[in-house]
Scaffold this motif. Structure first.
Motif, mmCIF file in Angstrom:
data_model
loop_
_atom_site.group_PDB
_atom_site.id
_atom_site.type_symbol
_atom_site.label_atom_id
_atom_site.label_comp_id
_atom_site.label_asym_id
_atom_site.label_seq_id
_atom_site.Cartn_x
_atom_site.Cartn_y
_atom_site.Cartn_z
ATOM 1 N N ALA A 116 0.816 -1.216 0.000
ATOM 2 C CA ALA A 116 0.000 0.000 0.000
ATOM 3 C C ALA A 116 0.850 1.267 0.000
ATOM 4 O O ALA A 116 0.408 2.314 0.467
ATOM 5 C CB ALA A 116 -0.972 0.024 1.181
ATOM 6 N N LEU A 117 2.076 1.182 -0.515
ATOM 7 C CA LEU A 117 2.898 2.392 -0.576
ATOM 8 C C LEU A 117 2.224 3.405 -1.484
ATOM 9 O O LEU A 117 1.748 3.058 -2.560
ATOM 10 C CB LEU A 117 4.289 2.076 -1.141
ATOM 11 C CG LEU A 117 5.275 1.347 -0.249
ATOM 12 C CD1 LEU A 117 6.605 1.178 -0.985
ATOM 13 C CD2 LEU A 117 5.495 2.086 1.058
ATOM 14 N N THR B 99 -6.352 1.368 -0.499
ATOM 15 C CA THR B 99 -5.437 1.478 0.635
ATOM 16 C C THR B 99 -5.953 0.670 1.820
ATOM 17 O O THR B 99 -5.199 -0.055 2.472
ATOM 18 C CB THR B 99 -5.266 2.953 1.043
ATOM 19 O OG1 THR B 99 -4.913 3.700 -0.117
ATOM 20 C CG2 THR B 99 -4.178 3.115 2.081
ATOM 21 N N ARG B 103 -3.994 -2.475 3.360
ATOM 22 C CA ARG B 103 -3.515 -2.405 4.737
ATOM 23 C C ARG B 103 -4.068 -3.572 5.560
ATOM 24 O O ARG B 103 -3.462 -3.983 6.542
ATOM 25 C CB ARG B 103 -3.913 -1.075 5.367
ATOM 26 C CG ARG B 103 -2.949 0.034 4.990
ATOM 27 C CD ARG B 103 -3.327 1.327 5.618
ATOM 28 N NE ARG B 103 -3.342 1.261 7.076
ATOM 29 C CZ ARG B 103 -3.414 2.346 7.845
ATOM 30 N NH1 ARG B 103 -3.480 3.545 7.288
ATOM 31 N NH2 ARG B 103 -3.429 2.230 9.145
ATOM 32 N N LEU B 126 10.488 1.265 6.191
ATOM 33 C CA LEU B 126 9.968 2.252 5.222
ATOM 34 C C LEU B 126 8.449 2.197 5.041
ATOM 35 O O LEU B 126 7.775 3.229 5.130
ATOM 36 C CB LEU B 126 10.676 2.110 3.879
ATOM 37 C CG LEU B 126 10.179 3.131 2.846
ATOM 38 C CD1 LEU B 126 11.096 4.336 2.765
ATOM 39 C CD2 LEU B 126 9.970 2.523 1.484
ATOM 40 N N PRO B 127 7.869 0.996 4.818
ATOM 41 C CA PRO B 127 6.410 0.968 4.633
ATOM 42 C C PRO B 127 5.661 1.472 5.871
ATOM 43 O O PRO B 127 4.628 2.132 5.732
ATOM 44 C CB PRO B 127 6.104 -0.512 4.382
ATOM 45 C CG PRO B 127 7.379 -1.090 3.895
ATOM 46 C CD PRO B 127 8.457 -0.334 4.597
ATOM 47 N N ARG B 130 5.782 5.261 5.580
ATOM 48 C CA ARG B 130 5.016 5.831 4.470
ATOM 49 C C ARG B 130 3.526 5.509 4.554
ATOM 50 O O ARG B 130 2.699 6.287 4.097
ATOM 51 C CB ARG B 130 5.554 5.310 3.135
ATOM 52 C CG ARG B 130 6.978 5.703 2.833
ATOM 53 C CD ARG B 130 7.116 7.190 2.564
ATOM 54 N NE ARG B 130 8.481 7.516 2.156
ATOM 55 C CZ ARG B 130 9.441 7.892 3.003
ATOM 56 N NH1 ARG B 130 9.177 8.027 4.291
ATOM 57 N NH2 ARG B 130 10.658 8.142 2.561
ATOM 58 N N VAL B 131 3.182 4.345 5.108
ATOM 59 C CA VAL B 131 1.779 3.922 5.093
ATOM 60 C C VAL B 131 1.096 4.222 6.427
ATOM 61 O O VAL B 131 -0.029 4.701 6.464
ATOM 62 C CB VAL B 131 1.670 2.416 4.753
ATOM 63 C CG1 VAL B 131 0.219 1.955 4.765
ATOM 64 C CG2 VAL B 131 2.293 2.143 3.390
ATOM 65 N N ARG B 175 8.293 -7.732 7.089
ATOM 66 C CA ARG B 175 7.907 -6.483 6.432
ATOM 67 C C ARG B 175 6.394 -6.395 6.278
ATOM 68 O O ARG B 175 5.797 -5.342 6.505
ATOM 69 C CB ARG B 175 8.598 -6.392 5.066
ATOM 70 C CG ARG B 175 8.328 -5.096 4.326
ATOM 71 C CD ARG B 175 9.100 -5.018 3.031
ATOM 72 N NE ARG B 175 8.608 -5.979 2.041
ATOM 73 C CZ ARG B 175 9.045 -6.043 0.788
ATOM 74 N NH1 ARG B 175 9.995 -5.216 0.378
ATOM 75 N NH2 ARG B 175 8.563 -6.941 -0.041
ATOM 76 N N LEU B 179 2.898 -3.872 8.975
ATOM 77 C CA LEU B 179 1.739 -3.005 8.704
ATOM 78 C C LEU B 179 0.495 -3.505 9.428
ATOM 79 O O LEU B 179 -0.612 -3.025 9.178
ATOM 80 C CB LEU B 179 1.483 -2.909 7.187
ATOM 81 C CG LEU B 179 2.635 -2.294 6.390
ATOM 82 C CD1 LEU B 179 2.297 -2.251 4.903
ATOM 83 C CD2 LEU B 179 2.934 -0.887 6.882
#
Lengths: 210, 268
Positions: A116-117, B99, B103, B126-127, B130-131, B175, B179
């Motif tokens: 979902a970036l 999204t 997610r 990073l995710p 950013r998310v 990774r 999320l």
């Protein structure tokens, strides 16, 4: 004599660097247009690339300096040379980027999507750094080519290496020596560019491969 | 199998909805490539905490189905329902729906797909930044916890290329978990690995299953399908040809097609 030719080095470097920077920057949106899903954008991108890759650089530089420069858009010889070479570089860089893009594994896009970036992040964090690494060798060899092509600027009066060499050769009648020195200067600039690119490529490659 | 924590935390680490209400429903999923039907009316329902393995011959549409769940490759028609979120496969979803969907659903790929230009820690952090909008510090803290969970916190500063395939896949799992998905999809997570490295990935997946994660796993690992998953679905030619309790389906298949497939797997 050596000193006289050497005075042209900053101009040669300036024309090359400026044209390359314009091309490297402009090449990105151009590549995006060339690969766009929207047919009009794709057409404009493709048309630009075909057009600017088909025109001899000398002709384009003349077109800007003597054509546009005479009345329509007053530009200096330096600006004319940079503009002409920069626009051609953009077309070539767009193609280099396009080749590099196809070398990036589709799984990178899959993973970015599945995580979902946001798309800005996919381009800036994921794709661009890999794109730059993959295009580095081709871009560097293009830059070396551009360095030599920058001699075209001398024909419209930019006082670069070739201009000074030509001028001194004519006034001293020692063309062999003078142009030999000029050639040596071009070689001395080319070699570090190539070496630097190889070094950077190896550095970056060491990270991504065993 | 170094670094795998042998104490398994049985407490439920993952959010659990109402026990009997399905957390994920795939309804009448159909997909065509031109005239070729790849998925033909597939219906699957997963309860919270359930682990379902999808097995079947290559080309049966297993991976294609998985990619329909998170719209990486939308189906021609059908619906994906996750809680309040209803996605119609035939209609392009809104950015917000997409999204929300992605997610809720984490995915692990056959080819790992780690970002090669980032350190292991950066891959996991990073995710989150950013998310989820986490700060770098909070993201790194969470990443290290997850890397420890998959037994790889000492690899945090390495680049993925310096890790074995099994380690890369475990990092990819960390990774995706970072999320905080409700459901995890696994697309043949061990198919690109040699048997020993596959085992360490399976161990992590087993731990994840025990911790209460809802998982949909496309796999060729019959032992995992039989012993770890609650249910097994056998697909062939874009259809579900058999489904039920894992042991039952694998030991006593009823249809000829399923018998033929399982015989081929077992006689190897």
């Amino acid at each position: 004599m050596i000193h006289g030719v050497a005075l042209g080095i900053p101009w040669t470097l300036a024309v090359t660097a400026a044209a390359f920077l314009i091309g490297a920057a402009l090449g990105l949106p151009l590549c995006a247009m060339r690969m766009s899903k929207l047919p009009p954008l794709r057409f404009i991108g493709l048309a630009y690339i075909i057009l600017f890759r088909s025109i001899p650089p000398l002709l384009l530089v003349f077109f800007f300096f003597f054509g546009l420069g005479s009345g329509f858009l007053p530009i200096s010889a330096f600006q004319g040379a940079v503009l002409g070479l920069g626009l051609i570089t953009a077309a070539n860089m767009a193609e280099i980027y396009r080749g590099a893009l196809s070398a990036i594994h589709f799984g990178q896009w899959d993973a970015s999507e599945a995580l979902a970036l946001p798309s800005y992040s996919t381009y800036i964090d994921i794709i661009a750094p890999q794109l730059i690494r993959v295009s580095l060798p081709s871009a560097a060899s293009y830059a070396v080519g551009l360095l030599k092509e920058s001699a075209i600027a001398s024909t419209i009066g930019v006082t670069d290496i070739s201009f000074n060499a030509n001028y001194i050769a004519k006034s001293t009648y020692q063309g062999l020596t003078v142009f030999g020195i000029a050639a040596l200067f071009y070689i001395m600039i080319s070699l570090p560019i190539a070496a630097l690119a190889r070094f950077a490529d190896q550095k970056l490659r060491a990270r991504v491969a065993l | 199998m170094n670094h795998i924590p042998d104490t398994v935390n049985l407490s439920r680490m993952h959010p659990v909805g109402e026990p009997d209400k399905p957390i994920l429903r795939l309804e009448a999923i159909r997909k065509k490539f031109g005239e070729h039907v790849v998925l033909d009316d597939v219906n699957i329902s997963l309860k919270s905490g359930e682990v379902v393995a999808i097995i079947g011959p290559s080309g049966s549409g297993k991976s294609t189905l998985l990619r329909c769940v998170n719209m990486l490759g939308p189906a021609t028609s059908g619906r994906v329902v996750i809680g309040d979120l209803v996605i119609d496969e035939a209609v392009p979803p809104t950015a917000q729906q997409l999204t929300q969907l992605r997610r809720s659903v984490g995915m692990v790929f056959q080819s790992f797909n780690l970002f090669p230009h980032m350190s292991v820690l950066r891959n996991v952090s990073l995710p989150q930044e950013r998310v989820l909008g986490r700060s770098r510090k909070d993201a790194n803290k969470r990443s290290l916890e997850l890397l420890a969970r998959v037994g790889l916190e000492d690899k945090a500063d390495q680049y993925p290329a310096r890790c074995s395939g099994g380690q890369q896949q475990r990092i990819a799992i960390a990774r995706a978990l970072a999320l905080e998905p409700q459901i995890m999809l696994f697309d043949e997570p061990t198919s690109a690995l040699d048997p020993e490295l596959g085992l360490e990935v399976l161990a992590v997946m087993q731990e994840l299953a025990r911790s209460g994660m809802t998982m949909l796993v496309v796999t060729h690992e019959m032992n995992f399908a039989e012993t770890v998953s609650d249910r097994v679905i056998i697909m062939a030619d874009g259809k579900i040809i058999e489904e039920g309790a894992s042991r039952e389906v694998i030991r006593n298949p009823t249809s000829d097609r399923a018998k033929r497939f399982l015989k081929a797997v077992k006689d190897r």
